[in-house]
Scaffold this motif. Sequence first.
Motif, mmCIF file in Angstrom:
data_model
loop_
_atom_site.group_PDB
_atom_site.id
_atom_site.type_symbol
_atom_site.label_atom_id
_atom_site.label_comp_id
_atom_site.label_asym_id
_atom_site.label_seq_id
_atom_site.Cartn_x
_atom_site.Cartn_y
_atom_site.Cartn_z
ATOM 1 N N PRO A 277 0.840 -1.216 0.000
ATOM 2 C CA PRO A 277 0.000 0.000 0.000
ATOM 3 C C PRO A 277 0.870 1.259 0.000
ATOM 4 C CG PRO A 277 -0.202 -1.217 2.084
ATOM 5 C CD PRO A 277 0.635 -2.047 1.178
ATOM 6 N N ALA B 193 -13.970 3.843 5.913
ATOM 7 C CA ALA B 193 -13.493 4.103 4.552
ATOM 8 C C ALA B 193 -13.965 5.471 4.050
ATOM 9 C CB ALA B 193 -13.987 3.002 3.612
ATOM 10 N N SER C 8 -11.802 8.269 5.629
ATOM 11 C CA SER C 8 -10.450 8.333 5.068
ATOM 12 C C SER C 8 -10.490 8.786 3.610
ATOM 13 C CB SER C 8 -9.762 6.971 5.195
ATOM 14 O OG SER C 8 -9.328 6.751 6.521
ATOM 15 N N ILE D 68 -11.123 -5.060 8.179
ATOM 16 C CA ILE D 68 -9.968 -4.439 7.513
ATOM 17 C C ILE D 68 -10.083 -4.634 5.997
ATOM 18 C CG2 ILE D 68 -7.462 -4.623 7.185
ATOM 19 C CD1 ILE D 68 -7.297 -5.309 10.238
ATOM 20 N N ALA D 69 -10.411 -5.864 5.598
ATOM 21 C CA ALA D 69 -10.590 -6.136 4.167
ATOM 22 C C ALA D 69 -11.732 -5.293 3.604
ATOM 23 C CB ALA D 69 -10.869 -7.623 3.952
ATOM 24 N N ARG E 88 -10.491 -1.825 2.890
ATOM 25 C CA ARG E 88 -9.571 -1.809 1.743
ATOM 26 C C ARG E 88 -10.285 -2.077 0.425
ATOM 27 N NH1 ARG E 88 -4.491 -4.773 4.840
ATOM 28 N NH2 ARG E 88 -3.641 -2.839 5.688
ATOM 29 N N THR F 169 -11.448 1.759 -0.227
ATOM 30 C CA THR F 169 -10.492 2.864 -0.403
ATOM 31 C C THR F 169 -9.054 2.393 -0.221
ATOM 32 O OG1 THR F 169 -9.880 5.094 0.318
ATOM 33 C CG2 THR F 169 -10.598 3.574 2.028
ATOM 34 N N SER F 170 -8.146 3.059 -0.912
ATOM 35 C CA SER F 170 -6.727 2.774 -0.689
ATOM 36 C C SER F 170 -6.110 3.788 0.268
ATOM 37 C CB SER F 170 -5.968 2.801 -2.024
ATOM 38 O OG SER F 170 -6.095 4.083 -2.613
ATOM 39 N N GLU F 171 -6.927 4.678 0.797
ATOM 40 C CA GLU F 171 -6.428 5.651 1.777
ATOM 41 C C GLU F 171 -6.143 4.940 3.100
ATOM 42 O OE1 GLU F 171 -5.822 9.038 1.565
ATOM 43 O OE2 GLU F 171 -6.028 8.738 -0.596
ATOM 44 N N PRO F 172 -5.236 5.499 3.896
ATOM 45 C CA PRO F 172 -4.895 4.849 5.166
ATOM 46 C C PRO F 172 -5.995 5.022 6.219
ATOM 47 C CG PRO F 172 -3.724 6.922 4.956
ATOM 48 C CD PRO F 172 -4.421 6.699 3.643
ATOM 49 N N GLU G 190 -1.097 -7.062 9.031
ATOM 50 C CA GLU G 190 -1.836 -6.290 8.021
ATOM 51 C C GLU G 190 -1.223 -4.923 7.760
ATOM 52 O OE1 GLU G 190 -4.328 -7.024 6.083
ATOM 53 O OE2 GLU G 190 -4.903 -8.999 6.852
ATOM 54 N N ILE H 285 -1.191 -2.196 9.495
ATOM 55 C CA ILE H 285 -2.071 -1.058 9.780
ATOM 56 C C ILE H 285 -1.185 0.124 10.167
ATOM 57 C CG2 ILE H 285 -3.897 -0.220 11.314
ATOM 58 C CD1 ILE H 285 -4.834 -2.369 9.328
#
Lengths: 360, 360
Positions: free
Chosen positions: B3, B37, B40, B62-63, B66, B69-72, B126, B128
């Motif tokens: 990521p 999501a 973020s 968590i999945a 993701r 969004t690909s934002e943290p 993961e 995080i």
Amino acid sequence: MRPRWGWGYRRNMIAERQIPLIAAPMAGGVSTPELTAAVSAAGAFGFLAAGYLTADALANQIAGVRAITSEPFGVNLFVPGERRDLDLSDYRMRVEAAAARHGAEAGSPSWDDDNYPAKVELVIAERIPVVSFTFGLPDRSIVDRLHEVGAQVVATVTTRQEARAAADAGADLLCVQGMEAGGHRAVFNDDPALPGGGSLFGLLAAIRVVQAEVDLPIIAAGGLVHGADVAAVLSAGAVAAQLGTAFLVCDEAGTQPTQRAEIAAAQRETELTRAFSGRPARGLVNRFLADNGDAPAAYPQLNNLTKPMRGAAGKAGDPELMSLWAGQTYAQARPLPAAELVRRLTEEARQALQQASTRL
Amino acid sequence: MRPRWGWGYRRNMIAERQIPLIAAPMAGGVSTPELTAAVSAAGAFGFLAAGYLTADALANQIAGVRAITSEPFGVNLFVPGERRDLDLSDYRMRVEAAAARHGAEAGSPSWDDDNYPAKVELVIAERIPVVSFTFGLPDRSIVDRLHEVGAQVVATVTTRQEARAAADAGADLLCVQGMEAGGHRAVFNDDPALPGGGSLFGLLAAIRVVQAEVDLPIIAAGGLVHGADVAAVLSAGAVAAQLGTAFLVCDEAGTQPTQRAEIAAAQRETELTRAFSGRPARGLVNRFLADNGDAPAAYPQLNNLTKPMRGAAGKAGDPELMSLWAGQTYAQARPLPAAELVRRLTEEARQALQQASTRL
């Protein structure tokens, strides 16, 4: 000569001050005329604390400020509660036992009206431009008379319900007091079932719920000690920040040396207590506070009862039997001349706003 | 694919976000992957709440984020306390009597570790980027392993003493929680003698005393609901504002309809209570809270004990037997899509800073 800050300033006296900073009224000798005058002369706004004073003593203090500066200042009054005859013999015995340590006796646990009617007449006659009230609201007739002489009326509130009542009573501004504040909480009615006498709101939350309730300018009070705190409450929507503990250790304040030393030592936590006065107030935890967590809700009876003990402890330099009022951030208070403190707070506040702007 | 917010961001992940706003982790189903999501993706920072979840359930969440969004985003973990065997039969009888109203029984008042070890492994595996902790501090070995994978460690604190301990434990940031906050207070050790489990600091005062104690970036939490509140805590020196209750009524939140309705009605006060979980938490006052002001300090035992009752009350739409967590300013929370709330808060914050600047 009519002071240049007389009639016509009613709506804007606080909001138009050069520096949106107020030195909180601190009763019991802390808010000296010298402190009040120094703060106002520095471009901020000073308050005299009329609580516990006779009208004559207050008149002397007003004259004292005016001898130093022609800048405006305010006076704070304690609104008396209803007369109640209470059996306080149990608590009297506790106070007697503690006071004996310094050869003092318990005072008379009697109710009084704090000379309120005479002091109301005085602030009207003296054309004090901003008059604030604590522990309740002035009658509408008093509000009207203050307005007639061009004064602004500030009501000190801790909840949205008190804010609504203050607006309905004709207040021009609200001093919103958060639970962080040192000294007495302003709650209108002290609920004996609650340690703080009423709902405990943090200052920012208090501002938010009051703003949602009434459309009056807000003065923010409670734990503010650094210029960044001033910037914070102005950002939150307040027109001015009111600081008590920050000015408590100023050179001009009448704070006792023992209390100054305890604040400088910064070794104690603060807590809300009714032990000294019968009304919730925040102070440094000492022996008398710790021993009397169950003190009854009986103001001003307990205040009168403990007065000789507190006085004797102060003279003896004994911090364990005095009321050491202080807000939650007291350890950050700086012993400076008041004008220098005003200058630093203003500069810090400006820097804080600039720094915050870079984040948005 | 690694990521794009992976290694190398450790010192600055929170402080460098486009919008200095965090959606607080809210356990019990409120912080959905969709909410996290959305926050973020809007340029702010979302958190998943790992509390009460199995590691598998957290992995799914968590999945889920993701996938959107690909934002943290971050994950919050509850640090378990020591195993204690307590006799809670008295409280069990109270819960049984209340739960019977909806045909439910009392749960087992057992201690558990909230699957903490497995969830720690998961957030490391993961990658995080920001892992926050509540109810205590992670062991140094966990902090080191999080650092090794480039994660920032946030410790949630309520006092300067906890802040000092967090700094000594290697935390990168502090989430300073004021007493205004809804839901659980983060106190490391719940002192049964105190309603809040420890000293109650208003948020601004908490920021001030923590800043004086340790030199770590501060995230401010507690009662923040309007953009002006965000501006206020940034002015006070925080690098970001964390809002829970404000996001509780967002479209994407998993908040139950009954709780949404009670928040919208805005008819209840909030109070700190141990009644539902055995740890102090702020919620709307309802019957179960009012009846159990003397609930023992026994977390997570009481949480497990009341779980079936809370679930049944939720299904039945009965607000009197649910935990209605909410901060002091809950009445100002706005039911909006999360991205729209982020946008409004940001715009309000900018306006608030500009307005404050005119006063200095």
